[in-house]
Design an enzyme around this catalytic site. Structure first.
Site, PDB file in Angstrom:
ATOM      1  N   PRO A 256      35.005 -26.771 -17.700  1.00 29.93           N
ATOM      2  CG  PRO A 256      34.848 -28.048 -15.745  1.00 29.93           C
ATOM      3  CD  PRO A 256      34.248 -27.888 -17.109  1.00 29.93           C
TER       4      PRO A 256
ATOM      5  CG  ASN B 140      23.475 -17.538  -8.547  1.00 30.53           C
ATOM      6  OD1 ASN B 140      24.122 -16.741  -9.225  1.00 30.53           O
ATOM      7  ND2 ASN B 140      22.227 -17.312  -8.179  1.00 30.53           N
TER       8      ASN B 140
ATOM      9  CE1 TYR C  44      21.037 -14.285  -5.895  1.00 27.67           C
ATOM     10  CE2 TYR C  44      20.432 -13.703  -3.642  1.00 27.67           C
ATOM     11  CZ  TYR C  44      21.260 -13.557  -4.735  1.00 27.67           C
ATOM     12  OH  TYR C  44      22.337 -12.696  -4.666  1.00 27.67           O
TER      13      TYR C  44
ATOM     14  CE  LYS D  50      25.591 -15.209  -4.838  1.00 28.86           C
ATOM     15  NZ  LYS D  50      26.548 -14.778  -5.893  1.00 28.86           N
TER      16      LYS D  50
END
Length: 308
Positions: free
Chosen positions: A48, A81, A131, A135
């Site tokens: 970050p 993701n 997935y 997400k």
């Protein structure tokens, strides 16, 4: 307006950047895992603090996050993701807390729904695999960030330049290898699942509208075609667009997600109300442009106002 696009080298990011770049008064910056002009920005690996330094150097008014992974193991999907959006939000809070963040999510976050049902932004999220789950984690990171943000929950993208990682791009590759051989056979899995296809150029236009819209937006907006079609119809459309003379054989095998989620369709009325966005390209438009792009031709303009 200074706009930073992450995932610039990807399918969705490339189209979004093209439309954003065409706006008057925009200065566009890009970053991604692949080599692009400027510093690499790999959200799966950068800290970050490092990302905040890079973002501060761009001084963006808006950030568009198109970075994402659609394939790979659960660890890879989580790194890109889920971790990626969380790191991005932390960096933005430090370096550009007033910037608008537009993040691309996925309709896979919803999971299964009843046949004929349109899912709204308030529908339950029950993803069936890594997935969709990763997400969704990225969406939660964005909506809980406290930033001026919106998640565009995208249906099944199709259109010019579709990569072979997805079904439309993979079929195009197989048709091109077959050439004009009338004896060619292309074998595909079960094509009975219904999906909500949306042209990549319509997705890019939604990104433009979300990036430039004044005032706050809803936390999540569905971006889809607004109707569900059998995957079989997409394949038959590509057969026509390509003039494929061989035979397509459908087997009982297929991706687990096709059987886990036999129907998927998004309600897109909120995007119309908030952004004035409706899809302009039909599936036929998208497939014609996809085949033309695979052969190096220009993409066509939309034939009608919307898909419905």
């Amino acid at each position: 307006m200074r706009i930073l696009v992450l995932g610039l080298t990807g399918y969705l990011g490339g189209h979004a950047a093209e439309q954003l770049r065409a706006l008057p008064g925009v200065r566009l910056f890009g970053g991604g895992r692949a080599t692009v002009p400027g510093p690499a920005l790999d959200l799966a690996a950068i800290s970050p603090g490092q990302l905040a330094e890079r973002i501060a150097s761009f001084a963006p008014d808006a950030v568009v996050n198109c970075a994402g992974a659609v394939g790979g193991d659960a660890v890879t999907l989580a790194e890109v993701n889920a971790r990626g959006p969380a790191v991005l939000c932390a960096a933005l809070r430090e370096a550009a807390p007033g910037a608008r963040l537009v993040h691309l999510g996925s309709a896979a976050e919803y999971g299964p729904s009843a046949h004929g049902e349109l899912v709204t932004e308030e529908s339950p999220t029950r993803p069936t695999g890594p997935y969709g789950a990763t997400k969704l984690a990225g969406t939660v990171a964005v909506t809980a960030s406290g930033l001026d943000s919106v998640v565009l929950r995208v249906g099944n993208p199709v259109g010019p330049g579709a990569p072979p990682a997805g079904l439309p791009g993979r079929i195009v590759q197989q048709f091109r290898r077959a050439g004009g051989d009338p004896g060619a056979v292309v074998r595909l899995g079960d094509l009975s699942a219904y999906r909500d296809f949306v042209d990549v150029r319509d997705i890019a236009r939604a990104v433009v509208l979300a990036t430039t819209a004044p005032g706050p937006l809803p936390p999540v907006l569905n971006i889809g075609g607004g109707r569900a079609l059998p995957v079989r119809e997409l394949v038959h459309g590509l057969v026509r667009a390509a003039g494929f003379r061989g035979r397509v054989e459908e087997t009982r095998d297929g991706s687990p997600r096709s059987s886990d989620v036999p129907w998927q369709c998004s309600d897109i009325t909120a995007a119309a109300a908030s952004l004035g966005w409706v899809p302009q390209y039909t599936l036929e438009d998208s497939l014609t442009a996809l085949w033309a792009s695979a052969r190096g031709g220009p993409a066509a303009a939309p034939a009608g106002d919307r898909v419905r």
